[in-house]
Write an enzyme that holds these catalytic residues in place. Structure first.
Site, mmCIF file in Angstrom:
data_model
loop_
_atom_site.group_PDB
_atom_site.id
_atom_site.type_symbol
_atom_site.label_atom_id
_atom_site.label_comp_id
_atom_site.label_asym_id
_atom_site.label_seq_id
_atom_site.Cartn_x
_atom_site.Cartn_y
_atom_site.Cartn_z
ATOM 1 N N GLY A 173 -10.302 1.948 4.058
ATOM 2 C CA GLY A 173 -10.664 1.418 5.367
ATOM 3 C C GLY A 173 -9.927 0.165 5.765
ATOM 4 O O GLY A 173 -9.300 -0.507 4.945
ATOM 5 N N GLU A 174 -9.997 -0.122 7.062
ATOM 6 C CA GLU A 174 -9.374 -1.324 7.626
ATOM 7 C C GLU A 174 -10.495 -2.338 7.877
ATOM 8 O O GLU A 174 -11.270 -2.183 8.833
ATOM 9 C CB GLU A 174 -8.641 -0.949 8.922
ATOM 10 N N SER B 229 -0.424 -6.135 5.511
ATOM 11 C CA SER B 229 0.380 -4.982 5.082
ATOM 12 C C SER B 229 1.546 -4.799 6.038
ATOM 13 O O SER B 229 1.368 -4.316 7.146
ATOM 14 C CB SER B 229 -0.513 -3.741 5.068
ATOM 15 N N LEU B 230 2.700 -5.218 5.591
ATOM 16 C CA LEU B 230 3.883 -5.245 6.469
ATOM 17 C C LEU B 230 4.645 -3.916 6.414
ATOM 18 O O LEU B 230 4.820 -3.251 7.410
ATOM 19 C CB LEU B 230 4.770 -6.406 6.015
ATOM 20 N N HIS B 231 5.190 -3.594 5.272
ATOM 21 C CA HIS B 231 5.818 -2.294 4.983
ATOM 22 C C HIS B 231 7.128 -2.005 5.696
ATOM 23 O O HIS B 231 7.791 -1.019 5.380
ATOM 24 C CB HIS B 231 4.857 -1.132 5.238
ATOM 25 N N ASN C 99 2.235 4.869 -4.364
ATOM 26 C CA ASN C 99 1.460 5.788 -5.189
ATOM 27 C C ASN C 99 1.402 7.130 -4.484
ATOM 28 O O ASN C 99 0.710 7.256 -3.473
ATOM 29 C CB ASN C 99 0.047 5.237 -5.401
ATOM 30 N N CYS D 152 -10.287 5.985 7.516
ATOM 31 C CA CYS D 152 -9.646 4.890 8.251
ATOM 32 C C CYS D 152 -8.984 5.463 9.490
ATOM 33 O O CYS D 152 -8.370 6.531 9.433
ATOM 34 C CB CYS D 152 -8.602 4.187 7.388
ATOM 35 N N CYS E 78 -11.822 -4.135 -6.228
ATOM 36 C CA CYS E 78 -11.227 -3.666 -4.973
ATOM 37 C C CYS E 78 -12.326 -2.907 -4.219
ATOM 38 O O CYS E 78 -12.892 -1.954 -4.739
ATOM 39 C CB CYS E 78 -10.041 -2.767 -5.323
ATOM 40 N N GLU F 140 -14.844 4.421 -2.473
ATOM 41 C CA GLU F 140 -14.569 4.044 -3.849
ATOM 42 C C GLU F 140 -14.445 2.538 -4.017
ATOM 43 O O GLU F 140 -14.038 1.828 -3.105
ATOM 44 C CB GLU F 140 -13.282 4.724 -4.312
ATOM 45 N N CYS G 73 -0.660 6.530 3.237
ATOM 46 C CA CYS G 73 -1.973 6.197 2.686
ATOM 47 C C CYS G 73 -2.897 7.404 2.712
ATOM 48 O O CYS G 73 -3.108 8.025 3.759
ATOM 49 C CB CYS G 73 -2.578 5.052 3.494
ATOM 50 N N SER H 180 -7.416 -7.739 3.269
ATOM 51 C CA SER H 180 -6.113 -7.131 3.511
ATOM 52 C C SER H 180 -6.188 -6.360 4.817
ATOM 53 O O SER H 180 -7.115 -5.591 5.042
ATOM 54 C CB SER H 180 -5.782 -6.181 2.355
ATOM 55 N N CYS I 255 -2.028 5.268 8.462
ATOM 56 C CA CYS I 255 -0.690 4.979 7.927
ATOM 57 C C CYS I 255 -0.148 6.207 7.186
ATOM 58 O O CYS I 255 -0.888 6.899 6.496
ATOM 59 C CB CYS I 255 -0.742 3.777 6.993
ATOM 60 N N CYS J 197 -3.772 1.714 -5.242
ATOM 61 C CA CYS J 197 -3.809 1.563 -3.798
ATOM 62 C C CYS J 197 -3.428 2.853 -3.108
ATOM 63 O O CYS J 197 -2.431 3.473 -3.471
ATOM 64 C CB CYS J 197 -2.771 0.543 -3.344
HETATM 65 N N1 SAH Z 1 -6.490 -1.260 5.482
HETATM 66 C C1 SAH Z 1 -6.096 -2.413 4.796
HETATM 67 C C2 SAH Z 1 -6.660 -2.504 3.398
HETATM 68 C C3 SAH Z 1 -6.735 -1.257 2.578
HETATM 69 S S1 SAH Z 1 -5.198 -0.574 2.054
HETATM 70 C C4 SAH Z 1 -4.573 -2.519 4.769
HETATM 71 O O1 SAH Z 1 -3.904 -1.573 5.139
HETATM 72 O O2 SAH Z 1 -4.084 -3.581 4.411
HETATM 73 C C5 SAH Z 1 -4.723 -1.718 0.762
HETATM 74 C C6 SAH Z 1 -3.239 -1.750 0.494
HETATM 75 O O3 SAH Z 1 -2.809 -0.527 -0.112
HETATM 76 C C7 SAH Z 1 -2.407 -1.925 1.741
HETATM 77 O O4 SAH Z 1 -1.398 -2.870 1.551
HETATM 78 C C8 SAH Z 1 -1.830 -0.567 1.904
HETATM 79 O O5 SAH Z 1 -0.680 -0.600 2.672
HETATM 80 C C9 SAH Z 1 -1.588 -0.143 0.492
HETATM 81 N N2 SAH Z 1 -1.390 1.292 0.322
HETATM 82 C C10 SAH Z 1 -1.946 2.282 1.042
HETATM 83 N N3 SAH Z 1 -1.532 3.461 0.598
HETATM 84 C C11 SAH Z 1 -0.703 3.236 -0.450
HETATM 85 C C12 SAH Z 1 0.023 4.069 -1.344
HETATM 86 N N4 SAH Z 1 -0.069 5.392 -1.276
HETATM 87 N N5 SAH Z 1 0.769 3.477 -2.286
HETATM 88 C C13 SAH Z 1 0.819 2.132 -2.396
HETATM 89 N N6 SAH Z 1 0.155 1.295 -1.581
HETATM 90 C C14 SAH Z 1 -0.596 1.830 -0.609
HETATM 91 FE FE1 SF4 Z 2 -6.041 2.364 6.820
HETATM 92 FE FE2 SF4 Z 2 -4.984 0.469 5.219
HETATM 93 FE FE3 SF4 Z 2 -4.699 3.092 4.666
HETATM 94 FE FE4 SF4 Z 2 -3.396 2.047 6.735
HETATM 95 S S1 SF4 Z 2 -3.100 1.512 4.575
HETATM 96 S S2 SF4 Z 2 -4.523 3.997 6.735
HETATM 97 S S3 SF4 Z 2 -4.882 0.575 7.470
HETATM 98 S S4 SF4 Z 2 -6.591 1.957 4.683
#
Ligand code: SAH
Ligand code: SF4
Length: 389
Positions: free
Chosen positions: A173-174, A227-229, A309, A119, A112, A99, A126, A205, A123, A352
């Site tokens: 994807g990463e 992406s720290l989290h 989300n 991926c 975006c 997408e 995600c 990212s 995570c 996201c």
């Molecule tokens: N793989 C890369 C880029 C794609 S994800 C990464 O992880 O950075 C883009 C962003 O969306 C990242 O910061 C990710 O942590 C965040 N993200 C993923 N799932 C999400 C969700 N369900 N709600 C909010 N942010 C999310």
């Molecule tokens: Fe992959 Fe980014 Fe989603 Fe983590 S947040 S699973 S690295 S797309």
């Protein structure tokens, strides 16, 4: 990328940055300025067909038709949100879809873009991660998202001016696990003969692929979001499994090295706010200590808090607004520039981490995702752990 017109398979010109296209033209006995002309036709004018390129000799157009194509992606579906956000689902074959999301704002319009089908990082929060990894996109498939969106929107808006001003590699994807396809795609975005975006307006990212952060600094430094989290390794190991390979101390060192080459003087840290998981005042305090104190000098950064989300299989919920605000206030009071991301495209699941192709379509994508859901549901008990940690 080395062109191979003699291989019998026609080269997709979307796969080339300008250098690659010049090499391809050289292999056809054509001068470099022809490559520039071609590149501008494709990316600046959205040409899909060599016959549109009226300033190229007919003999060259015929030669190109024999050994090259300009092949975009098939749109499986398009959804427009009430807030102007548009999400396209592209069929990339083999039952996979990716997408791209267009997000118009007052002073910019961001696309975006996805870098992989699925991926491998996995995570917890995600939806793409829950799909598992299918395959890397090619350079052409990454570029095609921008090529399609830009020229489709120009047509729709009746303008010849540039529509998309910013690109964020924050789709599926990463990106740093698809490095060799990513870098030429970034170059097409930055090239003055291509989309002419400034390095500050193209953001990669990453979940923290440390060696590739260093390579990006050398090969194509653009804005970096990490992406720290989580403020500590134990929690981050659980939420972002890649942390076990590249723990926080190594990641923050890489950020500081990157800053020596970056077009901006800060790294954006993304932090997804998960109810009861990483959103407590002690997490904020630990985060402040981390980004301020790391290595004795900290990391020059901005914090972007993303309200989670939700999607059904995650077993996680979004932090309440008041908790996000309190968390943001603690960071701001400590002098860290902090923003809370606006949720856009909620009504079309375009935010996201919701990019899992969760739409009705006429391809096999729907079936495949349904199969993946079944797999995820079988794995469901393990996901409750994230909430408890
Ligand atoms: N793989 C890369 C880029 C794609 S994800 C990464 O992880 O950075 C883009 C962003 O969306 C990242 O910061 C990710 O942590 C965040 N993200 C993923 N799932 C999400 C969700 N369900 N709600 C909010 N942010 C999310
Ligand atoms: Fe992959 Fe980014 Fe989603 Fe983590 S947040 S699973 S690295 S797309």
């Amino acid at each position: 990328m080395t062109p191979a017109p003699e291989s019998g398979r026609r080269a997709n010109l979307l796969d080339f940055d300008l250098e690659g296209l010049a090499a391809f033209c050289a292999s056809l006995g054509e001068k470099r300025f022809r490559a520039t002309q071609l590149f501008r036709w494709i990316h600046q004018r959205g040409a899909r067909d060599f016959d549109q390129m009226t300033d190229l000799a007919k003999s060259l157009r015929d030669k190109l038709k024999a050994c090259a194509t300009i092949e975009g992606l098939t749109v499986a579906s398009r959804q427009a949100s009430a807030d102007g956000t548009i999400k396209w689902l592209f069929d990339v074959g083999g039952g996979n879809a990716v997408e791209a999301v267009y997000i118009p704002e007052d002073d910019r319009a961001t696309l975006c873009v996805s870098s992989q089908a699925g991926c491998a990082v996995g995570c917890r929060f995600c939806s793409t991660g829950h799909q598992g990894f299918s395959r890397n996109l090619t350079t052409g498939e990454i570029v095609a998202q921008l090529w399609y969106a830009e020229h489709h929107l120009r047509e729709q808006l009746g303008t010849r001016d540039r529509v998309i001003s910013n690109v964020v590699m924050m789709g599926m994807g990463e990106p740093l696990q698809n490095y060799s396809a990513l870098v030429p795609a970034l170059r097409v975005m930055l090239d003055d003969h291509g989309y002419g975006l400034s390095r500050r307006r193209v953001t990669v990212s990453t979940s923290g692929v440390v060696p590739m952060i260093d390579r990006l600094a050398q090969d194509c430094p653009v804005a970096l979001a990490v992406s720290l989290h989580a403020p500590g390794d134990a929690l981050r190991d659980n939420l972002v499994p890649l942390n076990r390979k590249y723990p926080l101390a190594e990641l923050l060192d890489a950020c500081n090295r990157y800053l020596q080459h970056a077009p901006r003087d800060f790294i954006t840290f993304e932090y997804c706010m998960l109810d009861g998981v990483n959103d407590q005042p002690e997490h904020a305090r630990e985060l402040i200590a981390l980004v301020r104190g790391h290595g004795g000098r900290g990391v020059n950064c901005k914090l972007n808090l993303i309200p989670f989300n939700p999607f059904p299989q995650s077993g996680l919920t979004r932090s309440p607004h008041s908790r996000v605000a309190a968390f943001a206030a603690l960071l701001s009071d400590a002098g860290i520039v902090t923003t809370v991301r606006k949720t856009r495209g909620d009504d079309i699941a375009a935010a996201c981490g919701q990019l899992a192709g969760d739409v009705q379509d006429r391809t096999r994508v729907g079936e495949r995702i349904a199969r993946q859901r079944t797999v995820i549901l079988k794995r469901a008990p393990a996901q409750a752990e994230a909430k408890e940690s």
